[in-house]
Design a protein around this motif. Structure first.
Motif, short mmCIF file in Angstrom:
data_model
loop_
_atom_site.label_atom_id
_atom_site.label_comp_id
_atom_site.label_asym_id
_atom_site.label_seq_id
_atom_site.Cartn_x
_atom_site.Cartn_y
_atom_site.Cartn_z
N CYS A 21 0.86 -1.19 0.00
CA CYS A 21 0.00 0.00 0.00
C CYS A 21 0.89 1.23 0.00
O CYS A 21 1.56 1.52 1.00
CB CYS A 21 -0.90 -0.01 1.22
N TRP A 32 -5.59 -2.52 7.21
CA TRP A 32 -5.95 -3.45 6.14
C TRP A 32 -7.31 -4.04 6.48
O TRP A 32 -7.51 -4.56 7.60
CB TRP A 32 -4.91 -4.54 5.99
N ARG A 34 -10.77 -6.30 4.65
CA ARG A 34 -11.17 -7.13 3.53
C ARG A 34 -12.68 -7.25 3.49
O ARG A 34 -13.35 -7.14 4.52
CB ARG A 34 -10.52 -8.50 3.59
N ARG A 41 -17.37 -5.45 5.71
CA ARG A 41 -15.95 -5.19 5.68
C ARG A 41 -15.35 -5.59 7.03
O ARG A 41 -15.86 -5.24 8.09
CB ARG A 41 -15.69 -3.71 5.38
N TYR A 90 -9.15 -6.83 -0.72
CA TYR A 90 -8.41 -6.25 0.40
C TYR A 90 -8.19 -4.77 0.15
O TYR A 90 -7.78 -4.37 -0.96
CB TYR A 90 -7.07 -6.97 0.57
N TYR A 91 -8.45 -3.99 1.17
CA TYR A 91 -8.29 -2.54 1.09
C TYR A 91 -7.28 -2.07 2.13
O TYR A 91 -7.23 -2.61 3.24
CB TYR A 91 -9.62 -1.85 1.39
N CYS A 92 -6.52 -1.07 1.76
CA CYS A 92 -5.75 -0.36 2.77
C CYS A 92 -6.40 1.01 2.97
O CYS A 92 -7.02 1.56 2.05
CB CYS A 92 -4.28 -0.23 2.40
N ALA A 93 -6.27 1.49 4.18
CA ALA A 93 -6.93 2.74 4.54
C ALA A 93 -6.05 3.51 5.52
O ALA A 93 -5.26 2.91 6.24
CB ALA A 93 -8.30 2.47 5.16
N TRP A 109 -9.24 5.79 1.73
CA TRP A 109 -9.22 4.40 1.32
C TRP A 109 -8.57 4.26 -0.04
O TRP A 109 -8.77 5.10 -0.94
CB TRP A 109 -10.66 3.86 1.25
N GLN A 111 -8.10 1.64 -3.49
CA GLN A 111 -9.11 1.11 -4.41
C GLN A 111 -9.37 -0.37 -4.22
O GLN A 111 -10.32 -0.89 -4.76
CB GLN A 111 -8.70 1.35 -5.87
N GLY A 112 -8.58 -1.08 -3.45
CA GLY A 112 -8.79 -2.50 -3.22
C GLY A 112 -8.03 -3.37 -4.20
O GLY A 112 -7.83 -3.00 -5.37
N THR A 113 -7.63 -4.53 -3.72
CA THR A 113 -6.95 -5.50 -4.56
C THR A 113 -7.53 -6.88 -4.24
O THR A 113 -7.76 -7.22 -3.09
CB THR A 113 -5.42 -5.46 -4.35
#
Length: 119
Positions: A21, A32, A34, A41, A90-93, A109, A111-113
């Motif tokens: 990230c 993190w 998901r 979430r 999975y998102y990082c924020a 946030w 965009q997610g992977t």
């Protein structure tokens, strides 16, 4: 603060992935999370950016490691021994100062992977 997550993909059960990230700015923490289809979430892990203190959700304990590299402005989530139930976006924020495990306490946030776990 801007974030961009990467590193997702298809992995066999029992395998490993490392998510990255990239972070602009200096947040209190990078978390993190998901989200699987039809589910809420979920908090996975977080690390405080200045103090380098890790936090883990129950699903991550013993299998995942969260880290950050200040020189690269990048956070990492190393995921080992992946299970089918780990499949999710999975998102990082960035944020978490008032509740490091609460997604509502994160202001920014990525965009997610997508992580897919096969048999």
């Amino acid at each position: 603060v801007q974030l961009q997550a990467s590193g997702g993909g298809l992995v066999q059960a029992g395998g490993s992935l490392r998510l990255s990230c990239s972070v602009s700015g200096r947040p209190f923490a990078v978390g993190w999370f998901r989200q699987a289809p039809g589910k809420e979430r979920e908090f996975v892990a977080a690390i405080t950016w200045t103090w380098d203190s890790p936090w883990y959700g129950d699903s991550a304990k013993g299998r995942f490691t969260v880290a950050r590299d200040l020189a690269k402005n990048t956070g990492y989530l190393q995921m080992n021994n992946l299970k089918h139930e780990d499949a999710a976006v999975y998102y990082c924020a960035a944020g978490g100062a008032d509740g490091i495990q609460d997604p509502k306490k994160y202001q920014f946030w990525g965009q997610g992977t997508l992580v897919t776990v096969s048999s």
